[in-house]
Design a protein around this motif. Structure first.
Motif, mmCIF file in Angstrom:
data_model
loop_
_atom_site.group_PDB
_atom_site.id
_atom_site.type_symbol
_atom_site.label_atom_id
_atom_site.label_comp_id
_atom_site.label_asym_id
_atom_site.label_seq_id
_atom_site.Cartn_x
_atom_site.Cartn_y
_atom_site.Cartn_z
ATOM 1 N N ALA A 351 0.817 -1.211 0.000
ATOM 2 C CA ALA A 351 0.000 0.000 0.000
ATOM 3 C C ALA A 351 0.853 1.265 0.000
ATOM 4 C CB ALA A 351 -0.933 -0.007 1.214
ATOM 5 N N GLY A 352 2.161 1.109 -0.091
ATOM 6 C CA GLY A 352 3.051 2.269 -0.153
ATOM 7 C C GLY A 352 3.213 2.972 1.177
ATOM 8 N N THR A 353 3.027 2.254 2.281
ATOM 9 C CA THR A 353 3.208 2.892 3.584
ATOM 10 C C THR A 353 3.978 1.953 4.499
ATOM 11 O OG1 THR A 353 2.094 4.019 5.408
ATOM 12 C CG2 THR A 353 0.910 2.168 4.412
ATOM 13 N N LEU A 354 3.912 2.219 5.798
ATOM 14 C CA LEU A 354 4.679 1.473 6.791
ATOM 15 C C LEU A 354 3.742 0.761 7.751
ATOM 16 C CD1 LEU A 354 7.182 4.315 7.768
ATOM 17 C CD2 LEU A 354 7.574 2.438 6.158
ATOM 18 N N GLY A 355 4.255 -0.298 8.366
ATOM 19 C CA GLY A 355 3.500 -0.985 9.407
ATOM 20 C C GLY A 355 3.020 -0.016 10.480
ATOM 21 N N TYR A 356 3.860 0.975 10.803
ATOM 22 C CA TYR A 356 3.490 1.996 11.792
ATOM 23 C C TYR A 356 2.092 2.562 11.512
ATOM 24 C CZ TYR A 356 8.557 3.139 12.787
ATOM 25 O OH TYR A 356 9.877 3.139 13.130
ATOM 26 N N GLU A 357 1.896 2.981 10.251
ATOM 27 C CA GLU A 357 0.658 3.682 9.930
ATOM 28 C C GLU A 357 -0.542 2.741 10.029
ATOM 29 O OE1 GLU A 357 0.562 5.615 6.092
ATOM 30 O OE2 GLU A 357 -1.226 6.747 6.623
ATOM 31 N N LEU A 358 -0.367 1.508 9.577
ATOM 32 C CA LEU A 358 -1.503 0.579 9.610
ATOM 33 C C LEU A 358 -1.916 0.268 11.041
ATOM 34 C CD1 LEU A 358 -0.921 -1.963 6.718
ATOM 35 C CD2 LEU A 358 -1.829 0.353 6.676
ATOM 36 N N MET A 359 -0.933 -0.003 11.906
ATOM 37 C CA MET A 359 -1.337 -0.363 13.279
ATOM 38 C C MET A 359 -1.963 0.819 13.999
ATOM 39 S SD MET A 359 2.379 -1.360 14.999
ATOM 40 C CE MET A 359 3.001 -2.522 13.830
ATOM 41 N N CYS A 360 -1.402 2.011 13.756
ATOM 42 C CA CYS A 360 -1.952 3.198 14.418
ATOM 43 C C CYS A 360 -3.339 3.552 13.896
ATOM 44 C CB CYS A 360 -1.035 4.403 14.214
ATOM 45 S SG CYS A 360 0.511 4.270 15.118
ATOM 46 N N ALA A 361 -3.650 3.113 12.674
ATOM 47 C CA ALA A 361 -4.910 3.523 12.044
ATOM 48 C C ALA A 361 -6.054 2.549 12.318
ATOM 49 C CB ALA A 361 -4.712 3.664 10.534
ATOM 50 N N LEU A 362 -5.813 1.506 13.094
ATOM 51 C CA LEU A 362 -6.907 0.581 13.406
ATOM 52 C C LEU A 362 -8.109 1.394 13.903
ATOM 53 C CD1 LEU A 362 -7.588 -2.502 13.705
ATOM 54 C CD2 LEU A 362 -7.141 -2.175 16.141
ATOM 55 N N ALA A 363 -9.255 1.191 13.268
ATOM 56 C CA ALA A 363 -10.393 2.065 13.541
ATOM 57 C C ALA A 363 -11.101 1.693 14.844
ATOM 58 C CB ALA A 363 -11.371 2.019 12.376
ATOM 59 N N ALA A 364 -11.722 2.723 15.422
ATOM 60 C CA ALA A 364 -12.397 2.522 16.705
ATOM 61 C C ALA A 364 -13.539 1.515 16.588
ATOM 62 C CB ALA A 364 -12.919 3.862 17.227
ATOM 63 N N ARG A 365 -14.099 1.346 15.404
ATOM 64 C CA ARG A 365 -15.250 0.422 15.307
ATOM 65 C C ARG A 365 -14.825 -1.054 15.330
ATOM 66 N NH1 ARG A 365 -17.901 0.457 9.180
ATOM 67 N NH2 ARG A 365 -16.345 -0.859 8.173
ATOM 68 N N VAL A 366 -13.529 -1.319 15.216
ATOM 69 C CA VAL A 366 -13.075 -2.716 15.212
ATOM 70 C C VAL A 366 -12.989 -3.235 16.654
ATOM 71 C CG1 VAL A 366 -11.175 -4.276 14.619
ATOM 72 C CG2 VAL A 366 -11.747 -2.360 13.099
ATOM 73 N N PRO A 367 -13.721 -4.290 16.982
ATOM 74 C CA PRO A 367 -13.591 -4.846 18.330
ATOM 75 C C PRO A 367 -12.186 -5.428 18.523
ATOM 76 C CG PRO A 367 -15.315 -5.999 17.064
ATOM 77 C CD PRO A 367 -14.654 -5.045 16.133
ATOM 78 N N VAL A 368 -11.671 -5.310 19.735
ATOM 79 C CA VAL A 368 -10.316 -5.792 20.005
ATOM 80 C C VAL A 368 -10.370 -6.782 21.150
ATOM 81 C CG1 VAL A 368 -7.938 -5.123 20.518
ATOM 82 C CG2 VAL A 368 -9.448 -3.507 19.350
ATOM 83 N N GLN A 369 -9.711 -7.916 20.985
ATOM 84 C CA GLN A 369 -9.586 -8.867 22.094
ATOM 85 C C GLN A 369 -8.115 -9.058 22.404
ATOM 86 O OE1 GLN A 369 -11.155 -12.712 20.816
ATOM 87 N NE2 GLN A 369 -9.275 -13.194 19.719
ATOM 88 N N VAL A 370 -7.830 -9.498 23.609
ATOM 89 C CA VAL A 370 -6.468 -9.784 23.999
ATOM 90 C C VAL A 370 -6.303 -11.289 24.050
ATOM 91 C CG1 VAL A 370 -4.744 -9.524 25.824
ATOM 92 C CG2 VAL A 370 -6.293 -7.642 25.303
ATOM 93 N N GLN A 371 -5.281 -11.789 23.379
ATOM 94 C CA GLN A 371 -5.042 -13.228 23.398
ATOM 95 C C GLN A 371 -4.543 -13.640 24.773
ATOM 96 O OE1 GLN A 371 -1.828 -14.821 20.991
ATOM 97 N NE2 GLN A 371 -3.057 -16.604 20.500
ATOM 98 N N THR A 372 -5.184 -14.651 25.336
ATOM 99 C CA THR A 372 -4.761 -15.077 26.667
ATOM 100 C C THR A 372 -4.021 -16.392 26.630
ATOM 101 O OG1 THR A 372 -6.955 -16.052 26.893
ATOM 102 C CG2 THR A 372 -6.600 -13.905 27.938
ATOM 103 N N GLN A 373 -3.961 -17.021 25.463
ATOM 104 C CA GLN A 373 -3.299 -18.303 25.277
ATOM 105 C C GLN A 373 -4.147 -19.464 25.749
ATOM 106 O OE1 GLN A 373 1.083 -17.295 24.616
ATOM 107 N NE2 GLN A 373 -0.282 -16.242 25.910
#
Ligand SMILES: *Cc1c(COP(=O)(O)O)cnc(C)c1O
Length: 373
Positions: A351-373
């Motif tokens: 996409a012509g950018t960096l991993g930095y930008e993609l991770m920082c741009a994760l949108a607020a509407r995306v639910p996030v879970q934490v892996q507990t193993q």
């Protein structure tokens, strides 16, 4: 059922990556850089993986407060220092260490009434030309700070412009060492790229960094992709973005897919429609060919990224005899259920950018879970 897109944070990977930094700089203390909400991972979610750091560095005062609320009593550094005088009250109240990069910040400190001894990181502009005192101004800034009764300890810092690239860091290290040679105080120079790539600069000026400041590598991106990959650096992805197929379409030869008809099938193919679009933080500019995993098998995006959907080529799955339908797992970046993985850097590069930008741009509407193993 919620829309199937999901981000998963991997605290064990963050911990592994932190240990990887320690191996690269065994004598240094480590600031875990958690600015921008831990590069999009969420400070609270990243904290369990990063609490083995010696301190947390960030630049938003509200984020500093959140680190304290997590129970962290060790050092917290404001990388841009204070923005206005009343920020110093919070520094005193929460024992925040702060960068001093300009005369106005010294003025604010001089006017700050406090009994809490201030720990400051005096920043030199050694060539980046963003924040910091020029080499010519640096020693007088040091003297001015040193004369303030509010200031307990001064550390010396600078930031590299090319630690990830061909120019390297030697020119900046040389300027920094030349000006600071006989000044007391701890040194903080290296970001991620300098920590991994320049721990022993060949024949260059001696790089002494009592405190290293890794950010991006903690989250599993290679600081110098595509020269080297995260696997080359033995880093593990801190975040997985996954979703599911919500429809499939049989596309005739010569038919187009998506807005603008940018993709035209040169043979009959099947495509999968994935619940992920630019409103989730997936880069809209990602072109046809951007890698994606479907059921853990690598394939490519076809056509334009739209707000809520992307379309992917199912040919490699058919070739592998894997059936795909509504509900099949899709990995946009990170780890698939099968154990296969797709580096965020590869998607960013397409996409012509960096991993930095993609991770920082994760949108607020995306639910996030934490892996507990
Ligand atoms: C963001 C930042 C870092 C970390 O940079 P990475 O490239 O993510 O390692 C280090 N130091 C300062 C001053 C920063 O602003």
């Amino acid at each position: 059922m919620p829309r199937p897109i999901l981000a998963t944070i991997h605290p064990a990977a963050l911990q592994h990556n932190l240990e990887r930094c320690r191996r690269a700089a065994p004598d240094a203390k480590v600031w875990a850089v958690v600015k921008a909400n831990a590069y999009g991972h969420g400070i609270e979610r990243a904290y369990p993986g990063l609490r083995g750091a010696d301190g947390f560095a960030l630049l938003d005062l509200l984020e500093a407060q959140r680190v304290r609320e997590l129970g962290w009593r060790g050092p917290v550094l404001l990388l841009e220092g204070v923005f206005e005088p009343r920020d110093l009250e919070l520094c005193s109240r929460l024992s925040l260490w702060h960068t001093v990069h300009c005369d106005e910040q010294i003025d604010m400190l001089a006017a700050h009434k406090t009994h809490v001894p201030q720990r400051v990181f005096l920043k030199m502009n050694s060539g980046m030309n963003r924040l910091g005192f020029t080499p010519g101004q640096y020693r007088s800034a040091f003297s001015r700070l040193n004369a303030l009764p509010q200031v307990e300890e001064i550390s010396l810092m600078t930031h590299f412009s090319d630690a990830d690239g061909a120019r390297g860091i030697a020119h900046q290290v040389q300027v920094f060492n030349q000006i600071t040679g006989d000044l007391p105080g701890e040194r903080s120079l290296s970001n991620s790229a300098a920590t991994l790539r320049h721990s022993q600069p060949p024949g260059g000026a001696a790089l002494v960094s009592d405190w290293v400041r890794p950010g991006i590598v903690l989250y599993g991106s290679a600081p110098d992709h595509p020269l080297r990959t995260s696997a080359d650096w033995e880093l593990q992805p801190g975040m997985t973005l996954s979703s599911k197929i919500i429809a499939t379409q049989a596309i005739d030869k010569g038919a187009s897919v998506g807005y603008g008809s940018t993709f035209v099938a040169d043979a009959a193919i099947r495509v999968g429609v994935v619940a992920c679009g630019y409103a989730d933080g997936y880069p809209r500019v990602a072109p046809t060919g951007t890698p994606v995993l479907v059921a853990g098998i690598r394939t490519r995006l076809v056509g334009r990224v739209s707000m809520d959907m992307i379309t992917v080529d199912l040919t490699p799955l058919e070739a592998a005899g894997v059936s795909v339908g509504v509900g099949t797992e899709v990995t946009l970046w990170g780890c698939a259920g099968s154990g296969a993985s797709l580096g965020i850097d590869q998607v960013a590069h397409a996409a012509g950018t960096l991993g930095y930008e993609l991770m920082c741009a994760l949108a607020a509407r995306v639910p996030v879970q934490v892996q507990t193993q």
